[in-house]
Scaffold this motif. Sequence first.
Motif, PDB file in Angstrom:
ATOM      1  N   PRO A 253     -22.456   7.063  41.370  1.00  0.00           N
ATOM      2  CA  PRO A 253     -22.849   5.718  40.916  1.00  0.00           C
ATOM      3  C   PRO A 253     -24.362   5.524  40.819  1.00  0.00           C
ATOM      4  O   PRO A 253     -24.798   4.526  40.262  1.00  0.00           O
ATOM      5  CB  PRO A 253     -22.246   4.798  41.989  1.00  0.00           C
ATOM      6  CG  PRO A 253     -22.030   5.668  43.180  1.00  0.00           C
ATOM      7  CD  PRO A 253     -21.757   7.044  42.661  1.00  0.00           C
ATOM      8  N   VAL A 270     -19.696   0.334  37.816  1.00  0.00           N
ATOM      9  CA  VAL A 270     -18.986   0.755  39.024  1.00  0.00           C
ATOM     10  C   VAL A 270     -17.787  -0.147  39.261  1.00  0.00           C
ATOM     11  O   VAL A 270     -17.821  -1.340  38.977  1.00  0.00           O
ATOM     12  CB  VAL A 270     -19.893   0.762  40.281  1.00  0.00           C
ATOM     13  CG1 VAL A 270     -21.006   1.784  40.133  1.00  0.00           C
ATOM     14  CG2 VAL A 270     -20.433  -0.614  40.607  1.00  0.00           C
ATOM     15  N   ARG A 317     -23.658  -2.812  41.914  1.00  0.00           N
ATOM     16  CA  ARG A 317     -23.479  -1.705  42.865  1.00  0.00           C
ATOM     17  C   ARG A 317     -23.994  -2.046  44.256  1.00  0.00           C
ATOM     18  O   ARG A 317     -23.351  -1.765  45.258  1.00  0.00           O
ATOM     19  CB  ARG A 317     -24.203  -0.462  42.318  1.00  0.00           C
ATOM     20  CG  ARG A 317     -24.029   0.777  43.160  1.00  0.00           C
ATOM     21  CD  ARG A 317     -24.972   1.883  42.690  1.00  0.00           C
ATOM     22  NE  ARG A 317     -26.376   1.541  42.948  1.00  0.00           N
ATOM     23  CZ  ARG A 317     -27.422   2.120  42.365  1.00  0.00           C
ATOM     24  NH1 ARG A 317     -27.231   3.062  41.478  1.00  0.00           N
ATOM     25  NH2 ARG A 317     -28.663   1.755  42.665  1.00  0.00           N
ATOM     26  N   ALA A 351     -18.465   2.880  45.593  1.00  0.00           N
ATOM     27  CA  ALA A 351     -18.554   2.451  44.184  1.00  0.00           C
ATOM     28  C   ALA A 351     -18.105   3.599  43.281  1.00  0.00           C
ATOM     29  O   ALA A 351     -18.801   4.604  43.169  1.00  0.00           O
ATOM     30  CB  ALA A 351     -19.986   2.052  43.863  1.00  0.00           C
TER      31      ALA A 351
END
Length: 415
Positions: A253, A270, A317, A351
């Motif tokens: 991520p 994400v 995120r 994530a």
Amino acid sequence: MARTDIIVLGAGIVGTSVALHLAKRGLAVALVDRGGAGEGTSYGNTGIIEGNTIFPAAFPSDWRELLRIALKRSPVANYHLTFLPKVAPWLLAFRAASQPKRLLETAQAMRPLMARAVAEHEAFAAEAGAERYLRHTGWLKLYRTDRAFAGLTRELDLAASLGIANVPLDGDAARALEPSLAPVFRHAVHWTGAVSVSNPLALTRAYAARFAAVGGLSFKGDARTLHRSGRQWRVDTAAGPLDADNAVVALGPWLPDVLDPLGVKLPLAVKRGYHRHYRTKGNAALSRPILDAENGYCLAPMEQGIRLTTGAEFAARDARPTPVQFDRLLPAARDLFPLGEGVETQPWLGARPCFPDSRPVIGRAPRQSRLWLACGHAHWGLTLGPVTGRLIADMITGATPFCDPAPYAAERFTD
Ligand SMILES: Cc1cc2nc3c(=O)[nH]c(=O)nc-3n(C[C@H](O)[C@H](O)[C@H](O)COP(=O)(O)OP(=O)(O)OC[C@H]3O[C@@H](n4cnc5c(N)ncnc54)[C@H](O)[C@@H]3O)c2cc1C
């Protein structure tokens, strides 16, 4: 410092597997992470090596489900309202890729990787002495209603045509496999070929130890320092700068943290997900991971306890954790299985790095010579780490790729 042929950024399951495949081919490989191997997203997954998976997670096609999500009543997904305008273009692309025809295309594009996923893990686990973490008991998907089970016809037909083993079961037959489950579901499918992992962190660490054993070197460093130094790529590490002709970005991520400054924009979003471990009541036990399909969560037996993992949360995120899905799904989970107390006070948050077409990017970075990408594995990163490592090692070393890498090219977003 000794010569380095290639720098791999990110020591999750993907980067560690890439590094191990490259080192086994005789290259001098430096694996760089700001933390320890497997401590990012790869730490907290459900532990399923899902070579059986056919269709990716899709945008809901049922408006009632969509409405429940919108009203924040669904255990399946959550979102931060303020984040919706930012993620809207991605969601629209995800919705377009969730049309039946596109899902079939994705299933076909992913098959060469999926078909080899379990075998690649078995080979790594054998050489890393990590076979004890692999369970060959498949995984079990449960359906509480006839309607939900009827929705599987297309998937089961395709599985039959592809020879992917599964056994549809009624509730009693499924409970013969998992006697601690309560009779709150009517149907199940046992995907017998899937393998599950009792400790995903320990598995990645074992692969990292194997990487060291075949001569690979690991460094602490910040991937965001990646830049050109003459004709080479340079990254700063705690041991000083490292230079190499080639670099692979496997930051899960965190991919945009390195690509954006280089001017490479890819549509990565994400899907955040949480887990928490629970003790069991009495002698209750599970022998394999379980999906409660209508409620969108999994229960997986881990060394730390029963790991309950949630579905997707659409949020930035790095936004603060909002584990509200636990409140929505815990009553269903406790009805299904005798969960005891939570092991940790706070849930873990990870994530899933996702492109809207649910395919990873494996191959060259657009317009950056000798920069490679291995990222965006979404719900399948544990599954596909080792097979991704093989494919990108084929490409970097000039070997014939074991499958056509075109479906995973980053250029599908940039051309
Ligand atoms: C709840 C949940 C359940 C899941 N269940 C499954 C499952 O059952 N099966 C499956 O196949 N997949 C599953 N997944 C998906 C899977 O976990 C991910 O796709 C996979 O872990 C991604 O691996 P990665 O190596 O790409 O990323 P990561 O594991 O996140 O690795 C990236 C690494 O980059 C490092 N890094 C980041 N920034 C920097 C920097 N600036 N400098 C240096 N290093 C940096 C991080 O420390 C990290 O180690 C699940 C995910 C979640 C969240």
